[in-house]
Design a protein around this motif. Structure first.
Motif, short mmCIF file in Angstrom:
data_model
loop_
_atom_site.label_atom_id
_atom_site.label_comp_id
_atom_site.label_asym_id
_atom_site.label_seq_id
_atom_site.Cartn_x
_atom_site.Cartn_y
_atom_site.Cartn_z
N LYS A 7 0.81 -1.22 0.00
CA LYS A 7 0.00 0.00 0.00
C LYS A 7 0.84 1.27 0.00
O LYS A 7 0.45 2.30 0.55
N ILE A 8 2.00 1.18 -0.62
CA ILE A 8 2.88 2.34 -0.80
C ILE A 8 2.55 3.04 -2.12
O ILE A 8 2.84 4.21 -2.30
N LEU A 9 1.92 2.30 -3.02
CA LEU A 9 1.63 2.81 -4.36
C LEU A 9 0.23 2.40 -4.76
O LEU A 9 -0.16 1.24 -4.57
N GLU A 10 -0.54 3.36 -5.27
CA GLU A 10 -1.85 3.07 -5.86
C GLU A 10 -1.68 3.04 -7.37
O GLU A 10 -1.00 3.90 -7.94
N VAL A 11 -2.29 2.05 -8.01
CA VAL A 11 -2.22 1.95 -9.46
C VAL A 11 -3.64 1.82 -10.00
O VAL A 11 -4.41 0.98 -9.55
N ASN A 12 -3.99 2.69 -10.93
CA ASN A 12 -5.29 2.64 -11.59
C ASN A 12 -5.07 2.40 -13.07
O ASN A 12 -4.48 3.24 -13.75
N HIS A 13 -5.53 1.25 -13.53
CA HIS A 13 -5.41 0.91 -14.95
C HIS A 13 -6.63 1.45 -15.67
O HIS A 13 -7.75 1.06 -15.39
N ASN A 14 -6.40 2.36 -16.59
CA ASN A 14 -7.48 2.97 -17.36
C ASN A 14 -7.46 2.41 -18.78
O ASN A 14 -6.43 2.45 -19.44
N VAL A 15 -8.59 1.90 -19.23
CA VAL A 15 -8.69 1.31 -20.55
C VAL A 15 -8.46 2.38 -21.62
O VAL A 15 -9.11 3.42 -21.61
N GLY A 16 -7.51 2.13 -22.50
CA GLY A 16 -7.26 3.02 -23.63
C GLY A 16 -6.42 4.25 -23.32
O GLY A 16 -6.12 5.02 -24.21
N VAL A 17 -6.07 4.45 -22.05
CA VAL A 17 -5.22 5.59 -21.69
C VAL A 17 -4.13 5.12 -20.74
O VAL A 17 -4.09 3.98 -20.31
N ALA A 18 -3.25 6.03 -20.36
CA ALA A 18 -2.12 5.69 -19.50
C ALA A 18 -2.58 5.24 -18.12
O ALA A 18 -3.63 5.63 -17.64
N THR A 19 -1.76 4.44 -17.50
CA THR A 19 -2.00 4.00 -16.13
C THR A 19 -1.65 5.14 -15.17
O THR A 19 -0.67 5.84 -15.38
N ASP A 20 -2.47 5.31 -14.14
CA ASP A 20 -2.22 6.33 -13.13
C ASP A 20 -1.48 5.71 -11.96
O ASP A 20 -1.89 4.66 -11.45
N TYR A 21 -0.42 6.37 -11.51
CA TYR A 21 0.34 5.94 -10.34
C TYR A 21 0.29 7.04 -9.29
O TYR A 21 0.46 8.21 -9.62
N ARG A 22 0.06 6.65 -8.04
CA ARG A 22 0.06 7.62 -6.95
C ARG A 22 0.83 7.05 -5.76
O ARG A 22 0.51 5.98 -5.26
N MET A 23 1.84 7.79 -5.33
CA MET A 23 2.65 7.39 -4.18
C MET A 23 1.85 7.64 -2.92
O MET A 23 1.10 8.60 -2.83
#
Length: 93
Positions: free
Chosen positions: A68-84
């Motif tokens: 739980k140090i990094l959140e990752v949101n995979h978005n279809v058709g666009v870049a993946t979002d990373y949040r520390m």
């Protein structure tokens, strides 16, 4: 400089808890994060910056997600979002 604050103890704990490659990816992403913790990058960019393969980067990111140090949101058709995520002590490393 980003808006994250870590104590020396938290950084030490991070360095002794994470696998070496995950620690390296964390530090690279941390240095790239904006004041809200968002990191605008890709697997290929992280691979170039770290000198590691994309497969290794994926494994490192998975370790960071599990802790739980990094959140990752995979978005279809666009870049993946990373949040520390911070501080580490709240994540119970």
């Amino acid at each position: 400089m980003n808006g994250f604050t870590y104590t020396k103890d938290e950084l030490y704990k991070l360095g002794t808890t994470l696998e070496q490659k995950a620690c390296k990816v964390f530090l690279i992403m941390f240095s790239m994060a904006d004041n809200n913790g968002y990191v605008n990058t890709s697997l290929s960019d992280l691979s170039k910056r770290s000198g590691m393969s994309i497969t290794t980067i994926r494994k490192a990111i998975e370790e960071l997600k599990c802790l739980k140090i990094l959140e990752v949101n995979h978005n279809v058709g666009v870049a993946t979002d990373y949040r520390m995520k911070t501080p580490i002590s709240e994540n119970k490393l």
